[in-house]
Each structure stands twice: as C-alpha cells, then as structure tokens.
Design a protein around this motif. Structure first.
Motif, short mmCIF file in Angstrom:
data_model
loop_
_atom_site.label_atom_id
_atom_site.label_comp_id
_atom_site.label_asym_id
_atom_site.label_seq_id
_atom_site.Cartn_x
_atom_site.Cartn_y
_atom_site.Cartn_z
N ASP A 222 0.82 -1.21 0.00
CA ASP A 222 0.00 0.00 0.00
C ASP A 222 0.86 1.27 0.00
N LEU A 223 1.99 1.24 0.67
CA LEU A 223 2.89 2.40 0.65
C LEU A 223 3.38 2.67 -0.76
N ILE A 224 3.73 1.61 -1.48
CA ILE A 224 4.19 1.79 -2.86
C ILE A 224 3.05 2.28 -3.74
N LEU A 225 1.85 1.71 -3.55
CA LEU A 225 0.68 2.16 -4.31
C LEU A 225 0.39 3.63 -4.06
N ALA A 226 0.52 4.04 -2.79
CA ALA A 226 0.27 5.45 -2.47
C ALA A 226 1.28 6.34 -3.20
#
Length: 230
Positions: A222-226
C-alpha cells in the motif's frame, strides 16, 4: 519404427514433462534444492534416468521449469470476486506470490537467481507483466510504467523471500517453537542495543512482538501504491 523404439516412446509418453515437474516440486518442497537430484527423481517416479532426460536436459532446466510452474499457478489464482480496482488487483497478485513463496521456501532463491542470470529467464517477465497491467490501469503515464511495476515486483519478491527465510528459520527451532517467544527474543535483543547508535531500532522493538506478517507485507504494498498514485 523398431520394437525397442516403440517401447521407449511408450515410456516417455506415459511419463509426461508435467509429471516430472510436479515430482520435482515435491522434492524441492521436502528437501530444498539439495534434495532435487535425478537419482531421487527416478526413485520417486519409478523410472530410469533416460525417460527423464527425454523431457529435461539437466537440473538447471528442471529448476527453471519448476519455478515457472509454481509462479504461473500463483498468478492464475483468481481472488474471491473480481478486483474492484487496480489497487486490489495489485494486492491480489502480491498475495498470490507471497503465498507461493511461503508454501515453497526454495522459490525465493530461484526467483532471485532468475533475476540475476539473464533476460531469457521466463519468470521475471511473467511477474512484471501482471504488475504492469495493473499499473497501466492505475493511469500511470507510460514513461513511469517500468519504474512503478519494477518497484512493486522487487518489493514483493524481497519481502516474501525474507518471510520465507524467517519461516524456514523457525522450523529449525523445532515443532515446539513459539512465534511469540521468538519475536520476543528479537525485541529484547533490539532493546538491548546501544541507544546512541540504534535509537530508531530500540523505539520500534515493541512493535516486532505482535506484528502480523501478512498485514505488514500488504502495508508495504500500500505504501508503494500510495507513492504511485500520488
């Protein structure tokens, strides 16, 4: 066609490449790469080495085929219901690979090897393609496709590989090893570090005790997606 040739053909037809790969995966799961030998394979399949060499030339080809087979199965698994968004699609691919590497601890090393041994290896493009399709659906400009998909692929393979290594280590402690006790020992060791040199590590030591591996893994995704969608 001679009688001997017909007999050899019947043996190789009965022993398919798919069955050889399946047996190779079983041996790898049981004993790792060191346990995959052509002698062990012939014993498991109750055949001679010639029937196996008819389908695969050497151990390297067999390892590549086993890796490709496991990854293809992981990527083909459909999540419960159609992903409602590209983000959910990314998470589904990531969890599929996480689960495969967790179930097959030898897989992480084989994937790392394929990434480093040359572009002709079949599996990295397969994984990159699945992440890339989702990245494209996210609306990322084409100039950023490779960076975004590569970041996801390398994070997922690295984090899942580390998790598999942790699981393998826990198995060496015996069947009575308690996960909470192991993580507690890690936390205690971190808390015992020099506060001048390791202020951050000491500060997060307590978070190690109760963390959930899968939730932590998805948080990283999710951090990478954000970052991709920002």
């Amino acid at each position: 066609m001679t009688a001997r040739t017909r007999k050899a053909q019947r043996r190789t037809d009965a022993l398919s490449r798919e069955r050889i790969i399946e047996a190779a995966v079983e041996l790898l799961d049981a004993a790792g790469e060191g346990g995959l030998t052509f002698r062990a394979l012939t014993e498991r399949l109750a055949t001679g080495p010639g029937a196996i060499y008819w389908h695969v030339a050497n151990k390297g080809e067999l390892l590549d085929a086993a890796t490709d087979d496991v990854v293809a199965a992981a990527l083909a698994r459909e999540p419960a219901g159609r992903p409602a968004s590209p983000q959910e699609g990314v998470r589904a691919v990531a969890l599929g690979l996480f689960g495969a590497i967790e179930r097959h601890p030898w897989l992480a090393a084989q994937l790392a090897g394929q990434l480093s041994r040359g572009p002709e290896r079949p599996v990295p493009p397969r994984i990159l393609e699945r992440f890339g399709q989702q990245v494209r659906e996210l609306g990322v400009p084409e100039s950023g496709w490779f960076v975004a998909a590569s970041a996801l692929m390398h994070y997922v393979l690295g984090a899942a590989g580390q998790h598999a290594a942790n699981v393998a280590y826990a198995r060496t402690l015996g069947p009575d090893a308690d996960r909470a006790e192991v993580l507690g020992a890690v936390a205690a060791a971190w808390q015992g570090l020099d506060p001048a040199d390791y202020p951050f590590t000491r500060a997060v030591a307590d978070q190690v005790r109760d963390h959930d591996d899968r939730e932590q893994f998805l948080a990283g995704v999710d951090l990478i997606l954000a970052g991709i969608t920002a």
